[in-house]
Design an enzyme around this catalytic site. Structure first.
Site, short mmCIF file in Angstrom:
data_model
loop_
_atom_site.label_atom_id
_atom_site.label_comp_id
_atom_site.label_asym_id
_atom_site.label_seq_id
_atom_site.Cartn_x
_atom_site.Cartn_y
_atom_site.Cartn_z
N CYS A 113 0.81 -1.23 0.00
CA CYS A 113 0.00 0.00 0.00
C CYS A 113 0.84 1.28 0.00
CB CYS A 113 -0.94 0.01 1.20
SG CYS A 113 -2.09 -1.37 1.17
N HIS A 250 -3.62 7.15 2.21
CA HIS A 250 -3.97 5.81 1.75
C HIS A 250 -5.34 5.47 2.33
CE1 HIS A 250 -4.08 1.67 0.85
NE2 HIS A 250 -3.81 1.25 2.07
N ASN A 280 -10.04 -0.37 -0.09
CA ASN A 280 -8.58 -0.30 -0.07
C ASN A 280 -8.04 -0.86 -1.39
OD1 ASN A 280 -5.85 -0.62 0.32
ND2 ASN A 280 -6.03 -1.60 2.33
N1 ACO Z 1 -17.90 -8.79 9.29
C1 ACO Z 1 -18.32 -9.02 10.55
N2 ACO Z 1 -17.49 -9.31 11.56
C2 ACO Z 1 -16.18 -9.37 11.28
C3 ACO Z 1 -15.67 -9.14 9.99
C4 ACO Z 1 -16.58 -8.84 8.96
N3 ACO Z 1 -16.22 -8.61 7.71
N4 ACO Z 1 -14.33 -9.26 10.01
C5 ACO Z 1 -14.00 -9.53 11.28
N5 ACO Z 1 -15.11 -9.62 12.06
C6 ACO Z 1 -15.22 -9.89 13.48
C7 ACO Z 1 -14.01 -10.62 14.02
O1 ACO Z 1 -14.12 -12.00 13.82
C8 ACO Z 1 -14.06 -10.25 15.49
O2 ACO Z 1 -15.00 -11.07 16.13
P1 ACO Z 1 -14.70 -11.62 17.61
O3 ACO Z 1 -14.61 -10.41 18.48
O4 ACO Z 1 -15.88 -12.48 17.87
O5 ACO Z 1 -13.42 -12.39 17.51
C9 ACO Z 1 -14.62 -8.82 15.48
O6 ACO Z 1 -15.25 -8.66 14.18
C10 ACO Z 1 -13.56 -7.77 15.64
O7 ACO Z 1 -12.50 -8.03 14.71
P2 ACO Z 1 -11.22 -7.15 14.69
O8 ACO Z 1 -10.26 -7.67 13.67
O9 ACO Z 1 -10.72 -6.97 16.09
O10 ACO Z 1 -11.85 -5.76 14.17
P3 ACO Z 1 -11.18 -4.35 14.04
O11 ACO Z 1 -12.01 -3.36 14.73
O12 ACO Z 1 -9.71 -4.38 14.33
O13 ACO Z 1 -11.36 -4.07 12.47
C11 ACO Z 1 -10.03 -4.07 10.45
C12 ACO Z 1 -10.75 -4.91 11.52
C13 ACO Z 1 -11.07 -3.26 9.73
C14 ACO Z 1 -9.32 -5.02 9.50
C15 ACO Z 1 -9.02 -3.11 11.12
O14 ACO Z 1 -8.27 -3.82 12.07
C16 ACO Z 1 -8.08 -2.45 10.14
O15 ACO Z 1 -8.49 -1.63 9.34
N6 ACO Z 1 -6.76 -2.76 10.21
C17 ACO Z 1 -5.75 -2.07 9.43
C18 ACO Z 1 -5.85 -2.34 7.95
C19 ACO Z 1 -4.70 -1.66 7.22
O16 ACO Z 1 -4.44 -0.49 7.41
N7 ACO Z 1 -3.98 -2.42 6.41
C20 ACO Z 1 -2.80 -1.87 5.76
C21 ACO Z 1 -2.95 -1.70 4.33
S1 ACO Z 1 -3.44 -3.17 3.49
C22 ACO Z 1 -2.07 -3.73 2.57
O17 ACO Z 1 -0.97 -3.28 2.67
C23 ACO Z 1 -2.33 -4.85 1.60
#
Ligand code: ACO
Length: 323
Positions: A113, A250, A280
């Site tokens: 990214c 980004h 993304n």
């Molecule tokens: N729908 C419903 N529930 C979901 C989903 C979904 N699509 N995905 C995960 N959950 C659930 C999980 O299973 C978890 O359930 P649990 O509590 O029962 O275990 C709950 O939701 C919380 O999951 P988290 O992963 O803790 O959620 P979080 O608030 O951290 O959000 C996210 C997840 C959106 C991925 C976030 O962490 C994020 O944006 N991270 C950074 C992403 C990023 O910047 N990436 C870098 C660039 S990408 C690249 O370089 C290719």
């Protein structure tokens, strides 16, 4: 001194749109969860027979069209991508051939990214060294091809698309009033490579693999590294956040973007946001956002832009640019 001025921008999004409602039919998720956690409402997805170079070529043609230049005016093409058509040759040479360029440098950059800011930095360095006068810099991705469509933790996050800029050498005074790329900042921390990766590759499994992400851990690092790097940009250039006209981040997650804007004391009205409709798009997200805001008239010549990104690696990067 020589500055690399952004002469033109262009972008391309594939026609097919997948809404959150459609995602609900694919995996166990909800529009509410996706919007609350990420800000994403829909994403564009390339057709099966559309490759990353097809997207890149469209974006390049649009940038060329708005520049008034012809392909032979360009000295090179750099494409930032994680999803190349083939292991080799580079997507950049396919763009070069499709545009009808005969000479000049052409290669791909892989920094996930952060790739577009890395590529922009390389092009700026070539131009400042006098090794090129005009370089086409593209971020292009078909993320849909490396997503596990059954994994709800990743498949709702990504989209496909391409964005391009043409950088051109121009005489500057060496001050912040100059137009062009004013400073670039690149980082990586390979100790964190296991937070975000594909479970395959050409020299291991022989296929690309799918994206695996420890979202929460990436999120925490993103908030910290983004706050640090924007502060570094301000310090290095001896400016305050109030002097920045547009933050062009980004587009991974609205909460990360909001955190960075808050750190800068900037309202969201000064942030270019496309995460809601693009998702993304990895290396394509910044040039896509840039072109969106240039074409709708928000970004005006002479305005100061702060670009920033974080991605797999982890890599992170920022650039201060006067448009
Ligand atoms: N729908 C419903 N529930 C979901 C989903 C979904 N699509 N995905 C995960 N959950 C659930 C999980 O299973 C978890 O359930 P649990 O509590 O029962 O275990 C709950 O939701 C919380 O999951 P988290 O992963 O803790 O959620 P979080 O608030 O951290 O959000 C996210 C997840 C959106 C991925 C976030 O962490 C994020 O944006 N991270 C950074 C992403 C990023 O910047 N990436 C870098 C660039 S990408 C690249 O370089 C290719």
């Amino acid at each position: 001194m020589i500055r690399s001025v952004l002469r033109a921008t262009g972008s391309y999004l594939p026609d097919r749109i997948i809404t959150n409602a459609e995602m609900e039919r694919l995996v166990d998720t909800s529009d509410e969860w996706i919007v609350q956690r990420t800000g994403i409402r829909e994403r564009h997805v390339a057709a099966e027979n559309q490759s990353t170079s097809d997207l890149a070529i469209q974006a390049a043609k649009r940038a060329l069209e708005s520049s008034g230049l012809s392909p032979e005016d360009l000295d090179g093409v750099i494409v930032a991508t994680t999803t190349p058509d083939r292991t080799f040759p580079a997507v950049a040479v396919m763009v070069q051939a499709a545009l009808g360029m005969r000479v000049g440098l052409a290669f791909d950059v892989q920094a996930v990214c952060s790739g577009f800011v890395y590529a922009l930095t390389l092009a700026d360095n070539f131009i400042q060294l006098g090794q090129a006068k005009r370089v086409l810099v593209i971020g292009a991705e078909k993320m849909s091809s490396i997503i596990n469509w059954e994994d709800r933790t990743t498949c709702v996050l990504f989209g496909d698309g391409a964005g391009a800029v043409i950088l051109e050498a121009a005489e500057g005074k060496g001050t912040l009033a100059d137009r062009g790329v004013l400073s670039t900042h690149l980082y990586a921390n390979g100790q964190l490579s296991e937070l975000l990766y594909t479970d395959g590759g050409v020299s291991t499994t022989g296929h690309s693999g799918h994206v695996i992400m420890l979202g929460k851990e990436v999120f925490k690092n993103a908030v910290t590294y983004m706050a640090d790097i924007v502060q570094e940009v301000l310090d290095k250039n001896q400016i305050s956040a109030s002097q920045i006209d547009w933050l062009v981040p980004h587009q991974a997650n609205l909460r990360i973007i909001t955190g960075t804007a808050e750190k800068l004391g900037m309202g969201l009205d000064k942030v270019v946001l496309t995460v809601d409709t693009h998702g993304n798009t990895s290396a394509a997200s910044i040039p896509l956002a840039l072109d969106t805001a240039v074409r709708d008239g928000r970004i005006q010549p002479g305005q100061l832009l702060l670009l920033e990104a974080l991605g797999g690696g982890l890599t992170w990067a920022a650039a201060l640019v006067r448009f």
